[in-house]
Design a protein around this motif. Structure first.
Motif, PDB file in Angstrom:
ATOM      1  N   VAL A 174     114.825   4.751 165.941  1.00  0.00           N
ATOM      2  CA  VAL A 174     114.607   3.398 166.457  1.00  0.00           C
ATOM      3  C   VAL A 174     115.930   2.640 166.577  1.00  0.00           C
ATOM      4  CG1 VAL A 174     113.577   1.155 165.910  1.00  0.00           C
ATOM      5  CG2 VAL A 174     112.227   3.247 165.621  1.00  0.00           C
ATOM      6  N   ALA A 175     116.797   2.804 165.586  1.00  0.00           N
ATOM      7  CA  ALA A 175     118.041   2.036 165.511  1.00  0.00           C
ATOM      8  C   ALA A 175     119.141   2.653 166.372  1.00  0.00           C
ATOM      9  CB  ALA A 175     118.486   1.922 164.062  1.00  0.00           C
ATOM     10  N   ARG A 176     118.824   2.896 167.633  1.00  0.00           N
ATOM     11  CA  ARG A 176     119.770   3.419 168.614  1.00  0.00           C
ATOM     12  C   ARG A 176     119.720   2.513 169.831  1.00  0.00           C
ATOM     13  NH1 ARG A 176     117.171   7.713 170.431  1.00  0.00           N
ATOM     14  NH2 ARG A 176     118.936   8.625 171.536  1.00  0.00           N
ATOM     15  N   ALA A 177     120.839   2.341 170.483  1.00  0.00           N
ATOM     16  CA  ALA A 177     120.912   1.411 171.605  1.00  0.00           C
ATOM     17  C   ALA A 177     119.870   1.731 172.680  1.00  0.00           C
ATOM     18  CB  ALA A 177     122.322   1.419 172.200  1.00  0.00           C
ATOM     19  N   GLU A 178     119.697   3.034 172.989  1.00  0.00           N
ATOM     20  CA  GLU A 178     118.752   3.400 174.061  1.00  0.00           C
ATOM     21  C   GLU A 178     117.319   3.029 173.668  1.00  0.00           C
ATOM     22  OE1 GLU A 178     120.458   6.981 172.678  1.00  0.00           O
ATOM     23  OE2 GLU A 178     121.654   5.156 172.657  1.00  0.00           O
ATOM     24  N   THR A 179     116.984   3.236 172.382  1.00  0.00           N
ATOM     25  CA  THR A 179     115.623   2.928 171.934  1.00  0.00           C
ATOM     26  C   THR A 179     115.392   1.427 171.923  1.00  0.00           C
ATOM     27  OG1 THR A 179     115.741   4.879 170.514  1.00  0.00           O
ATOM     28  CG2 THR A 179     113.908   3.371 170.151  1.00  0.00           C
ATOM     29  N   VAL A 180     116.360   0.675 171.388  1.00  0.00           N
ATOM     30  CA  VAL A 180     116.223  -0.794 171.348  1.00  0.00           C
ATOM     31  C   VAL A 180     116.070  -1.342 172.760  1.00  0.00           C
ATOM     32  CG1 VAL A 180     117.418  -2.951 170.787  1.00  0.00           C
ATOM     33  CG2 VAL A 180     117.450  -1.042 169.157  1.00  0.00           C
ATOM     34  N   LYS A 181     116.875  -0.830 173.682  1.00  0.00           N
ATOM     35  CA  LYS A 181     116.796  -1.299 175.068  1.00  0.00           C
ATOM     36  C   LYS A 181     115.427  -0.986 175.668  1.00  0.00           C
ATOM     37  CE  LYS A 181     120.385  -1.249 177.784  1.00  0.00           C
ATOM     38  NZ  LYS A 181     121.508  -0.869 178.685  1.00  0.00           N
ATOM     39  N   SER A 182     114.912   0.213 175.404  1.00  0.00           N
ATOM     40  CA  SER A 182     113.609   0.612 175.939  1.00  0.00           C
ATOM     41  C   SER A 182     112.487  -0.255 175.378  1.00  0.00           C
ATOM     42  CB  SER A 182     113.355   2.080 175.599  1.00  0.00           C
ATOM     43  OG  SER A 182     112.067   2.477 175.986  1.00  0.00           O
ATOM     44  N   VAL A 183     112.522  -0.521 174.070  1.00  0.00           N
ATOM     45  CA  VAL A 183     111.489  -1.349 173.433  1.00  0.00           C
ATOM     46  C   VAL A 183     111.534  -2.773 173.988  1.00  0.00           C
ATOM     47  CG1 VAL A 183     110.793  -2.406 171.247  1.00  0.00           C
ATOM     48  CG2 VAL A 183     111.372   0.025 171.325  1.00  0.00           C
ATOM     49  N   LEU A 184     112.728  -3.327 174.129  1.00  0.00           N
ATOM     50  CA  LEU A 184     112.847  -4.693 174.636  1.00  0.00           C
ATOM     51  C   LEU A 184     112.410  -4.788 176.096  1.00  0.00           C
ATOM     52  CD1 LEU A 184     116.257  -5.702 173.001  1.00  0.00           C
ATOM     53  CD2 LEU A 184     114.010  -6.658 172.467  1.00  0.00           C
ATOM     54  N   ARG A 185     112.726  -3.762 176.884  1.00  0.00           N
ATOM     55  CA  ARG A 185     112.292  -3.786 178.289  1.00  0.00           C
ATOM     56  C   ARG A 185     110.772  -3.760 178.400  1.00  0.00           C
ATOM     57  NH1 ARG A 185     116.784   0.255 181.095  1.00  0.00           N
ATOM     58  NH2 ARG A 185     118.246  -1.410 181.701  1.00  0.00           N
ATOM     59  N   GLU A 186     110.126  -3.105 177.444  1.00  0.00           N
ATOM     60  CA  GLU A 186     108.666  -3.120 177.413  1.00  0.00           C
ATOM     61  C   GLU A 186     108.147  -4.518 177.068  1.00  0.00           C
ATOM     62  OE1 GLU A 186     105.199  -1.576 174.401  1.00  0.00           O
ATOM     63  OE2 GLU A 186     106.895  -0.242 174.735  1.00  0.00           O
ATOM     64  N   ALA A 187     108.851  -5.201 176.167  1.00  0.00           N
ATOM     65  CA  ALA A 187     108.373  -6.488 175.652  1.00  0.00           C
ATOM     66  C   ALA A 187     108.663  -7.648 176.590  1.00  0.00           C
ATOM     67  CB  ALA A 187     109.007  -6.770 174.294  1.00  0.00           C
ATOM     68  N   TYR A 188     109.713  -7.526 177.399  1.00  0.00           N
ATOM     69  CA  TYR A 188     110.121  -8.636 178.275  1.00  0.00           C
ATOM     70  C   TYR A 188     109.379  -8.546 179.607  1.00  0.00           C
ATOM     71  CZ  TYR A 188     114.023 -10.310 175.363  1.00  0.00           C
ATOM     72  OH  TYR A 188     114.786 -10.856 174.363  1.00  0.00           O
TER      73      TYR A 188
END
Length: 278
Positions: free
Chosen positions: A153-167
């Motif tokens: 989870v604590a990887r830039a690609e994962t954080v970006k993917s999760v945030l893109r889902e949420a925004y």
């Protein structure tokens, strides 16, 4: 940790959500600080705040809404030094409501942005799923599986993917935002906080706290990004019916973190709330 750009009254404390920190309000503090004494706080365990080890205590004894309420009220006492308005996103909203319930003399009003529905709360889990959810939470919290999960989870690609889902607007998820979220998330102790909180299925729900708030003393206003895939607006609207809630305002095209995704929309709404009740 907290930031405080503004010097003029009235006071407004900004409270982030799960996995967030004070920098999630970086697009709000410069504008709000022209009109308020504005403070963006890191909740205990998040951002650059201290991170006591939850694994040496009973599950969820440290990272819970009662303790975050205590932190917010102590912050108002010791730093703000006068009753304050709270603006809260996601799980931060539950902490803000808990603070208003615990001592309404310290909280002038609460404005909620996509407050967490707490869908994994034990009271909302399907009966057949409860033992499996409990097993998964225990496994993640107490074994190497959890550390590996956090590491992914604590990887830039994962954080970006999760945030893109949420925004609602994926283009609002910039590399700068990812760094704001990820850098504090890599601090020592952050993994244990993360794993402890995802095992937190007890504690209060918004629907437990809202009926306990006297809107005459502590008004509540709710903003809700309509495109939030996690906290769906059709459920959120139900919170608008509680007597303490003066308005329920829907934000078209916006997702789970409206303050960051749509600051030009949200900043005036935050100031309007403060001006209505200052």
């Amino acid at each position: 940790g907290y930031t405080k750009p503004g010097a003029a009254a009235p006071p407004l404390v900004l409270v982030h959500g799960f996995g967030g920190n004070a920098d999630h309000w970086r697009k709000n503090t410069p504008v709000l600080g022209k009109h308020c004494r504005v403070f963006a706080i890191d909740l205990l365990g998040y951002g650059f705040s201290s991170k006591p080890d939850p694994m040496s205590s009973p599950q969820n004894e440290i990272y819970n809404f009662e303790n975050w309420s205590r932190q917010l009220r102590s912050f108002v006492d010791e730093v703000v030094m006068e009753p304050a308005f709270l603006a809260c996103n996601s799980v931060g909203g539950v902490a803000g409501l808990q603070a208003a319930v615990d001592d309404n003399t310290k909280v002038k009003g609460v404005i909620l942005l996509n407050i967490s529905l707490r869908g994994l709360h034990v009271s909302k889990q399907p009966a057949l799923a409860k033992p499996f959810i409990k097993l998964l939470q225990t496994t993640l919290r107490t074994t190497d599986v959890g550390r590996k999960f956090f590491g992914n989870v604590a990887r830039a690609e994962t954080v970006k993917s999760v945030l893109r889902e949420a925004y609602g607007d994926p283009t609002a998820v910039t590399d700068e935002l990812v760094e704001c979220i990820l850098k504090p998330g890599l601090q020592p102790g952050a993994a244990e906080v993360f794993l402890d909180f995802i095992s937190y299925s007890g504690g209060p729900l918004p629907e437990d706290l809202l009926p306990q708030i006297d809107g005459g003393k502590t008004p509540v206003r709710i903003l809700w990004g309509q495109k939030d895939p996690w906290e769906v607006v059709t459920e959120g609207r139900k919170y608008g019916a509680y007597p303490c809630v003066d308005r329920f305002i829907e934000l078209p095209g916006v997702g789970h973190c409206p303050m960051d995704e749509a600051p030009d929309l949200v900043n005036p709404l935050l100031l309007e709330f403060v001006n209505d009740y200052k």
